[in-house]
Structures are given as C-alpha cells and as structure tokens.
Write an enzyme that holds these catalytic residues in place. Structure first.
Site, PDB file in Angstrom:
ATOM      1  N   TYR A 199       0.737  -0.957   0.507  1.00 36.61           N
ATOM      2  CA  TYR A 199       0.380  -0.022  -0.130  1.00 36.61           C
ATOM      3  C   TYR A 199       1.065   1.887   0.229  1.00 36.61           C
ATOM      4  O   TYR A 199       2.136   1.201  -0.154  1.00 36.61           O
ATOM      5  CB  TYR A 199      -1.067   0.386   1.380  1.00 36.61           C
ATOM      6  CG  TYR A 199      -1.483  -1.306   1.200  1.00 36.61           C
ATOM      7  CD1 TYR A 199      -2.413  -1.542  -0.087  1.00 36.61           C
ATOM      8  CD2 TYR A 199      -1.284  -2.990   2.115  1.00 36.61           C
ATOM      9  CE1 TYR A 199      -2.916  -3.071  -0.172  1.00 36.61           C
ATOM     10  CE2 TYR A 199      -2.166  -3.856   1.838  1.00 36.61           C
ATOM     11  CZ  TYR A 199      -2.682  -4.295   1.197  1.00 36.61           C
ATOM     12  OH  TYR A 199      -3.824  -5.490   1.056  1.00 36.61           O
TER      13      TYR A 199
ATOM     14  N   ARG B 105       2.547  -0.273  11.444  1.00 33.44           N
ATOM     15  CA  ARG B 105       3.050  -1.595  11.289  1.00 33.44           C
ATOM     16  C   ARG B 105       3.946  -1.214   9.779  1.00 33.44           C
ATOM     17  O   ARG B 105       3.226  -0.946   9.147  1.00 33.44           O
ATOM     18  CB  ARG B 105       1.907  -2.341  10.537  1.00 33.44           C
ATOM     19  CG  ARG B 105       1.706  -3.263  10.014  1.00 33.44           C
ATOM     20  CD  ARG B 105       2.217  -4.532  11.344  1.00 33.44           C
ATOM     21  NE  ARG B 105       1.762  -5.938  10.993  1.00 33.44           N
ATOM     22  CZ  ARG B 105       1.975  -7.846  11.176  1.00 33.44           C
ATOM     23  NH1 ARG B 105       2.753  -7.582  12.263  1.00 33.44           N
ATOM     24  NH2 ARG B 105       1.674  -8.390  10.434  1.00 33.44           N
TER      25      ARG B 105
ATOM     26  N   ARG C 110      -3.468 -16.144  12.868  1.00 35.33           N
ATOM     27  CA  ARG C 110      -4.766 -17.079  11.648  1.00 35.33           C
ATOM     28  C   ARG C 110      -4.793 -18.281  13.233  1.00 35.33           C
ATOM     29  O   ARG C 110      -5.724 -18.538  13.391  1.00 35.33           O
ATOM     30  CB  ARG C 110      -3.359 -17.773  10.715  1.00 35.33           C
ATOM     31  CG  ARG C 110      -3.363 -17.119   9.372  1.00 35.33           C
ATOM     32  CD  ARG C 110      -2.298 -17.879   9.091  1.00 35.33           C
ATOM     33  NE  ARG C 110      -1.206 -17.823   8.743  1.00 35.33           N
ATOM     34  CZ  ARG C 110      -0.083 -17.939   8.139  1.00 35.33           C
ATOM     35  NH1 ARG C 110      -0.555 -18.973   7.439  1.00 35.33           N
ATOM     36  NH2 ARG C 110       0.718 -17.621   9.373  1.00 35.33           N
TER      37      ARG C 110
END
Length: 499
Positions: free
Chosen positions: A251, A298, A423
């Site tokens: 991004y 992040r 996850r």
C-alpha cells in the site's frame, strides 16, 4: 509485473507439538505479563491479535452487526491488544472495508469500541489500523482494454509505424489503432506497448507512488499527513486506545519506504528521502492526537521482491520512527504487488500470491526451514538495533506463532516485546484465555493451510475451516456466511470455572 521466484523444494511440515503451561506457570510467564505502550497505556498481556480484514463492513464502509460480532468474538478471548482491520482514511468507495475518512463513521466505530470493552470485560486494549491505498483495477477483457482503457499516444503510433514498416500509422485514426491492436498477435503487442501498458492488459491497471506524471500522485506528500491525522483524531474520538499507521505490504506508505520508490522530488531514492513522508505523517498524527495517545506503526522488515527493501533498510527506518516518537513497531514481511501472480480476467491482482506473499503468510507446505516463527529474525534485528541506539520502543512480532513455548521463547531471547498471532487467533479466538487458565489442551490448533487467506483473496467473508468441523446448518444459533455454506463466527466457548 510478476517476478519469477526460484523453485523451492516443498516439504509438508506438521504443526509443532505443544506443551501447555499450568495456570500458575502462565501467570509467571513473560507473555502474560503487562507492558506499557506509550506514556501511560498498560496492556495486561503481551498477547496480540494483529489486523485482519474480515470483509464484513457495508459497501460504503460502515460498521455492521457482523463487524461488531466479529470483534466481540475475539475480545472474548481477552488478548492484551486487538487491532481492528485496515481502515481507509479516504472518503471514497472501497468495498466492504471499514472507513474512517469522515466524521459520519465515528458513531459506528464508537459502538465497536464499546462492544469490545464489554466482551473482554475491559481487559483488551483496542487499536485501529489506518491505511491509504492507490488505485488498482481488475484485469480487463482484452477487447475492453483496447477499445476503452488504452491511451492512444503519439509514441504508440510511432512504435506501430516502425514495427509494421508503414509510416501511415503515425497519423492513423485512434479507432483504427484500437481495432488493430485488439486483433494483433502477442509478439506485436509486446513490441509496440510499453511495459506498463502490457501490465495493465495482463494484470490490470495499478498506480505507483512514483507515477509523478499523475497530479494526484505528485500531491500525496501534501495531502496524506492531514488525512492520516484526521483519521487518528476520529479514532481517538471514537474511544480507541490507540492507532496503528499501516506502512506495510502493497500500500501507499510502504511504497514510499520501498527501494523501488524512484520519486525525484525529495520523497524517493535515498533512505532519508523515502522516510520523509512516513515521518511527516507520524509527526502530524502525533501533533493532532497529543503526546499521550499511543501511535504505532506496522511496517515491513523485508519486502522480498527484486530490488526491494531489506532488513537493513527496516532497521534504519525503525530507529528513525523511534526518534520520531512512535510508541511501538509491529514488524511484518512481504505481501507486495510486484511478484503477485496474474489474476483471472475480471479479478484484481492480489499481493499475497507470489514469493513475497508466501513469506508474509507462510503455510505448512514450505521449504526446509518451515513456516513457524519464520519472520521473527526481522523483528529481532530491529529490536536489537533500537536497544543499541538507546530506544526502548516495544517491538511486536508475528508470523506462524502457534504455541506458548514458541511465544515465550521469543520474549525470553529478547527477539520481541509482544507476540502476535493472526491465523491461530482466527482458528481459536479463545486460545490466549485458555492458555492463561491452564487449559491449553483445549486450544483449537491452526493448521496453517491458508484457507482463510483464500477467502480474503476473493473478498469473501473470512472464516476458518476448523469452525465447520461439527457444523449443523439447521442449528438456530449458528449464523452462516453469505454463501450459506460456512459458519460466520467461531463456535462459542465457556470456561469451566470463573477466571
């Protein structure tokens, strides 16, 4: 365009065995000890659920009941920190992704904060990750591309004239050029089209931060700091405990940090120029929310693409972010567009399908090294450099974390200050709580097959295949995903005794 990665000998790795602590051992552990983020915010544990996009918002970016239920379910597991999905800072259509680009989104986000506080009994700290992204279009039908999207330029006409040895193509009408290209063979197309034009045909059109011929791209350094700052202000007004700036993966902000960023306007090229806008955004956000409101970042420890940034870049950026007053650094890896696989016609390119995508979310089908804790050395290198430079900035690591021993070992060795699991937390949102209560043998273990990632790739509501092992679709309390085939939320769990 995709970069072909070297062939990897694939080995199927078993999920590692787990030795779970007793309740007393968990209480004495580092993972379940508190940590201060920023000047005063204390998280009860160093357990962390990083941002995951579940595709449950409305098409215009509002919080829905499904969004509230999703985060409430994670909050029931009482992680130390829960980070809400990447939330768009612009007030533009972006599908069922949360948005924070206008004050009208604040009431729904406030309800989300209240929901998480109630579900976690006030134990979980809630952050929201805010993101900017550039235009990515679906791979078009070739006929549509040539008749509608391709810009017929003078250089294109010149290339046609040279290739066909026919000067009249220099003056050919646009419609004639389009018709010819729509019927041309591949060799002709590869000869006369530019690399970017071929990419738009084969992968779909995609903007880069170094596309300085586009005025809105040139304006990004002027526009983005204010957009991020206003988004952070709204997050603060909604009651979030902190905000996480998304500088990772495919991004906008990650692309400014990338070695691939060749902007020649002072915002690309050298390390300091590539860091300039990310540091400006951090400073503007900090000025807007004040010195005591936690602001994290992040970002990537390694881009894992040809010509991209590596860990030495990440170390340098980390020190600069710490100097700029960031309150924590969350380290990820890969997930770039540059090596993504070619999408099907009508689909958008997905940045987690190539080698860099694998490294972001490695599966049990891996090389000899295996997928578990694979990205921890990046966080360790950044943390070591920070401490060497005199900064105590907490570092969060993630990537294939699946056992208490694994997480505790990371903290004992000083490789990170918090350990995140996406996850495994998706497979069992209660796993932190189960381990803390000495009930680790009840944890539903993630199998790391990336079933969830496959759903995300198709923008389907993200679920885990393990939730459906005992699924009875006729049970009235079970809510199904929009395809009526999958459980929308994990099975509920009640501790055998009060905690």
């Amino acid at each position: 365009m995709s970069v072909t990665a070297p062939e990897r000998k694939r080995v199927r790795h078993p999920v590692p065995p787990a030795k779970w602590p007793t309740r007393e051992e968990a209480a004495r552990s580092r993972w379940f000890s508190p940590i201060t983020l920023g000047t005063r915010l204390v998280a009860a544990e160093r357990t962390w659920v990083p941002a995951m996009v579940p595709w449950r918002a409305t098409d215009d970016g509002f919080v829905t009941q499904d969004v509230l239920d999703w985060y409430a379910r994670f909050a029931e597991g009482q992680p130390g920190v829960l980070v809400v999905e990447a939330t768009g800072i612009r007030d533009i259509p972006s599908g069922p992704l949360l948005r924070i680009g206008d004050d009208r989104f604040v009431p729904g986000l406030s309800r989300l904060v209240e929901t998480v506080r109630e579900a976690s009994r006030g134990r979980t700290r809630l952050f929201i990750q805010i993101i900017d992204f550039l235009t990515v279009r679906r791979r078009p039908e070739p006929e549509k591309y040539f008749m509608r999207y391709l810009e017929v330029t003078d250089p294109l006409r010149v290339q046609l004239a040279l290739w066909l040895d026919d000067k009249r193509w220099r003056e050919a009408p646009e419609d004639e050029v389009r018709r010819f290209l729509g019927e041309a063979d591949r060799v002709t197309l590869e000869t006369v089209l530019t690399d970017r034009e071929l990419e738009a045909l084969d992968y779909g059109y995609r903007e880069r931060v170094w596309d300085l011929h586009l005025p809105w791209i040139r304006e990004l350094p002027r526009v983005l700091p204010g957009l991020f700052a206003e988004a952070a202000r709204r997050a603060q007004a909604a009651g979030f405990d902190g905000v996480e700036l998304h500088y990772a993966h495919a991004y906008t902000m990650a692309s400014f940090l990338s070695r691939l960023n060749t902007r020649a306007d002072g915002y690309g090229g050298t390390l300091s120029h590539r860091a300039r806008l990310p540091l400006d955004v951090l400073a503007t956000v900090r000025a807007r929310v004040g010195p005591d409101y936690p602001v994290g970042i992040r970002y990537l420890g390694d881009e894992v693409v040809e010509g991209g940034s590596r860990v030495d870049d990440a170390v340098w950026f980390g020190i600069k972010f710490a100097e700029g007053g960031v309150d924590y650094l969350s380290v990820s890896k890969g997930g770039r567009f540059e090596d993504a696989k070619q999408p099907k016609i009508g689909e958008a390119v997905y940045p987690y399908t190539g080698e860099s995508g694998y490294e972001c979310m490695p599966t049990v089908l891996s090389d000899a090294r295996g997928p578990f804790g694979r990205n921890v050395p990046l966080a360790a290198a950044i943390r070591r450099a920070l401490r060497g430079a005199g900064h105590a900035t907490p570092v969060v690591t993630s990537g294939g974390i699946t056992t208490f021993e694994q997480a505790e070992g990371i903290l004992e060795r000083g490789e990170a200050d918090c350990v995140a699991a996406a996850r495994q937390s998706l497979a069992d949102p209660d796993w932190f709580r189960k381990v803390r209560l000495g009930l680790g043998d009840l944890v539903r273990r993630c199998e790391f097959t990336n079933y969830c990632e496959g759903l995300d790739q198709r923008h389907k509501q993200v679920t885990c295949k393990l939730w459906d092992r005992k699924l009875d679709p006729t049970e009235p309390t079970v809510r199904l995903a929009s395809d009526d085939k999958r459980r929308l939320l994990p099975p509920s769990w009640t501790a055998p005794s009060a905690d």
